[in-house]
Design a protein around this motif. Structure first.
Motif, PDB file in Angstrom:
ATOM      1  N   ALA A  49       0.938  -1.255  -0.041  1.00  6.68           N
ATOM      2  CA  ALA A  49      -0.106  -0.088  -0.144  1.00  6.68           C
ATOM      3  C   ALA A  49       0.807   1.082   0.015  1.00  6.68           C
ATOM      4  CB  ALA A  49      -0.971   0.101   1.060  1.00  6.68           C
ATOM      5  N   ILE A  50       0.306   2.373  -0.323  1.00  9.83           N
ATOM      6  CA  ILE A  50       0.837   3.713  -0.653  1.00  9.83           C
ATOM      7  C   ILE A  50      -0.049   4.580   0.064  1.00  9.83           C
ATOM      8  CG2 ILE A  50       0.310   4.005  -2.866  1.00  9.83           C
ATOM      9  CD1 ILE A  50       3.228   5.506  -3.034  1.00  9.83           C
ATOM     10  N   ALA A  51       0.472   5.632   1.002  1.00  8.57           N
ATOM     11  CA  ALA A  51      -0.517   6.428   1.592  1.00  8.57           C
ATOM     12  C   ALA A  51      -0.948   7.617   0.330  1.00  8.57           C
ATOM     13  CB  ALA A  51       0.402   7.409   2.591  1.00  8.57           C
ATOM     14  N   TRP A  52      -2.065   8.321   0.595  1.00  7.45           N
ATOM     15  CA  TRP A  52      -2.309   9.093  -0.248  1.00  7.45           C
ATOM     16  C   TRP A  52      -1.415  10.285  -0.580  1.00  7.45           C
ATOM     17  CZ3 TRP A  52      -2.939  14.435   0.412  1.00  7.45           C
ATOM     18  CH2 TRP A  52      -2.829  14.906   1.805  1.00  7.45           C
ATOM     19  N   TYR A  53      -0.573  10.709   0.204  1.00  9.65           N
ATOM     20  CA  TYR A  53       0.563  11.534  -0.016  1.00  9.65           C
ATOM     21  C   TYR A  53       1.742  11.226  -0.490  1.00  9.65           C
ATOM     22  CZ  TYR A  53       1.634   9.899   4.467  1.00  9.65           C
ATOM     23  OH  TYR A  53       2.283   8.980   5.620  1.00  9.65           O
ATOM     24  N   GLY A  54       1.812   9.739  -0.637  1.00  5.75           N
ATOM     25  CA  GLY A  54       3.011   9.313  -1.528  1.00  5.75           C
ATOM     26  C   GLY A  54       4.347   8.766  -0.739  1.00  5.75           C
ATOM     27  N   GLY A  55       3.931   9.307   0.537  1.00  8.54           N
ATOM     28  CA  GLY A  55       5.346   9.309   1.404  1.00  8.54           C
ATOM     29  C   GLY A  55       5.674   8.218   2.147  1.00  8.54           C
ATOM     30  N   THR A  57       5.039   3.864   2.416  1.00 10.93           N
ATOM     31  CA  THR A  57       4.689   2.663   1.530  1.00 10.93           C
ATOM     32  C   THR A  57       4.881   1.562   2.586  1.00 10.93           C
ATOM     33  OG1 THR A  57       7.041   2.512   0.891  1.00 10.93           O
ATOM     34  CG2 THR A  57       5.634   3.436  -0.488  1.00 10.93           C
ATOM     35  N   TYR A  58       4.019   0.388   2.310  1.00 13.21           N
ATOM     36  CA  TYR A  58       3.825  -0.763   3.173  1.00 13.21           C
ATOM     37  C   TYR A  58       4.009  -1.700   2.435  1.00 13.21           C
ATOM     38  CZ  TYR A  58       2.325   3.213   6.076  1.00 13.21           C
ATOM     39  OH  TYR A  58       1.978   4.291   6.581  1.00 13.21           O
ATOM     40  N   ARG A  66      11.507  -6.997  -3.083  1.00 15.04           N
ATOM     41  CA  ARG A  66      11.180  -7.428  -4.531  1.00 15.04           C
ATOM     42  C   ARG A  66      10.123  -6.616  -5.254  1.00 15.04           C
ATOM     43  NH1 ARG A  66       9.006 -12.212  -5.390  1.00 15.04           N
ATOM     44  NH2 ARG A  66       7.898 -12.418  -3.512  1.00 15.04           N
ATOM     45  N   PHE A  67       9.018  -6.072  -4.599  1.00 18.07           N
ATOM     46  CA  PHE A  67       8.166  -5.268  -5.010  1.00 18.07           C
ATOM     47  C   PHE A  67       8.245  -3.808  -4.725  1.00 18.07           C
ATOM     48  CE2 PHE A  67       4.556  -8.989  -5.420  1.00 18.07           C
ATOM     49  CZ  PHE A  67       5.405  -9.532  -6.131  1.00 18.07           C
ATOM     50  N   THR A  68       7.735  -2.994  -5.686  1.00 18.61           N
ATOM     51  CA  THR A  68       7.684  -1.595  -5.404  1.00 18.61           C
ATOM     52  C   THR A  68       6.255  -0.920  -5.824  1.00 18.61           C
ATOM     53  OG1 THR A  68      10.293  -1.449  -5.589  1.00 18.61           O
ATOM     54  CG2 THR A  68       8.887   0.577  -5.749  1.00 18.61           C
ATOM     55  N   ILE A  69       6.099  -0.255  -4.905  1.00 21.72           N
ATOM     56  CA  ILE A  69       4.691   0.391  -5.117  1.00 21.72           C
ATOM     57  C   ILE A  69       4.873   1.930  -5.469  1.00 21.72           C
ATOM     58  CG2 ILE A  69       3.995   0.920  -2.621  1.00 21.72           C
ATOM     59  CD1 ILE A  69       1.282   0.349  -3.437  1.00 21.72           C
ATOM     60  N   SER A  70       4.064   2.345  -6.169  1.00 21.75           N
ATOM     61  CA  SER A  70       4.337   3.902  -6.731  1.00 21.75           C
ATOM     62  C   SER A  70       2.970   4.333  -7.016  1.00 21.75           C
ATOM     63  CB  SER A  70       5.525   4.123  -7.493  1.00 21.75           C
ATOM     64  OG  SER A  70       4.986   3.316  -8.901  1.00 21.75           O
ATOM     65  N   ARG A  71       2.830   5.830  -7.214  1.00 23.77           N
ATOM     66  CA  ARG A  71       1.585   6.258  -7.936  1.00 23.77           C
ATOM     67  C   ARG A  71       1.953   7.362  -8.883  1.00 23.77           C
ATOM     68  NH1 ARG A  71      -1.993   7.616  -3.288  1.00 23.77           N
ATOM     69  NH2 ARG A  71      -3.204   8.266  -4.508  1.00 23.77           N
ATOM     70  N   TYR A  79       1.036   1.884  -9.557  1.00 29.36           N
ATOM     71  CA  TYR A  79       1.740   1.021 -10.018  1.00 29.36           C
ATOM     72  C   TYR A  79       2.200  -0.251  -8.810  1.00 29.36           C
ATOM     73  CZ  TYR A  79       1.938   4.073 -13.944  1.00 29.36           C
ATOM     74  OH  TYR A  79       1.290   4.773 -14.852  1.00 29.36           O
ATOM     75  N   LEU A  80       2.444  -1.396  -9.467  1.00 28.18           N
ATOM     76  CA  LEU A  80       3.103  -2.310  -8.522  1.00 28.18           C
ATOM     77  C   LEU A  80       4.268  -2.851  -9.539  1.00 28.18           C
ATOM     78  CD1 LEU A  80       3.288  -3.431  -5.752  1.00 28.18           C
ATOM     79  CD2 LEU A  80       1.800  -5.544  -6.540  1.00 28.18           C
ATOM     80  N   GLN A  81       5.399  -2.676  -9.414  1.00 27.58           N
ATOM     81  CA  GLN A  81       6.601  -3.082  -9.958  1.00 27.58           C
ATOM     82  C   GLN A  81       6.905  -4.339  -8.994  1.00 27.58           C
ATOM     83  OE1 GLN A  81       8.413  -2.291 -13.097  1.00 27.58           O
ATOM     84  NE2 GLN A  81       9.409  -4.200 -12.582  1.00 27.58           N
ATOM     85  N   MET A  82       6.785  -5.526  -9.859  1.00 25.39           N
ATOM     86  CA  MET A  82       7.244  -6.828  -9.265  1.00 25.39           C
ATOM     87  C   MET A  82       8.410  -7.474  -9.838  1.00 25.39           C
ATOM     88  SD  MET A  82       3.360  -8.418  -8.889  1.00 25.39           S
ATOM     89  CE  MET A  82       3.326  -8.776 -10.721  1.00 25.39           C
TER      90      MET A  82
END
Length: 125
Positions: A49-55, A57-58, A66-71, A79-82
């Motif tokens: 998950a990523i918070a609404w302000y983007g700061g 991540t969980y 291995r995974f990276t979440i972004s918006r 996005y979810l980069q796996m």
């Protein structure tokens, strides 16, 4: 109001995929974005998950590192980069949006207001 998840596919172990979650009918700007997955015969589980302000991540322990979440606010997309995918990552992946000011846990499925349809990720040699 709709979330559209895409980007799934069939890949070999060690390969990568990027999932996208496009919102239509509303702005994701003030929503947290979550990704969940559900394998056959198993319950849906939290992935990231990523918070609404983007700061903030969980990540679940199983995908951390291995995974990276972004918006991207301009395209109203999450996005979810796996990377380094494993056979145990095989599942249907769902994106969801949670009101940004909610105090409910990012890990709680019921905290999310909107859900996209699943996109299938299959990792197999």
């Amino acid at each position: 109001v709709q979330l559209q998840a895409s980007g799934g596919g069939l890949v070999q172990p060690g390969e990568s995929l990027r999932l996208s979650c496009v919102a239509s009918g509303f702005s994701l700007d003030y929503y947290a974005i979550g990704w969940f997955r559900q394998a056959p015969g198993k319950e849906r589980e939290f992935v990231s998950a990523i918070a609404w302000y983007g700061g903030s991540t969980y990540y679940s322990d199983s995908v951390k590192g291995r995974f990276t979440i972004s918006r991207d606010r301009a395209s109203n997309t999450g996005y979810l980069q796996m990377n380094s995918l494993k056979p145990e990552d095989t599942a249907a992946y769902y994106c969801a949006a949670r009101t940004g000011t909610s105090r409910r846990s990012f890990y709680d499925l019921s905290a999310y207001d909107y859900w996209g349809q699943g996109t299938q990720v299959t990792v197999s040699s």
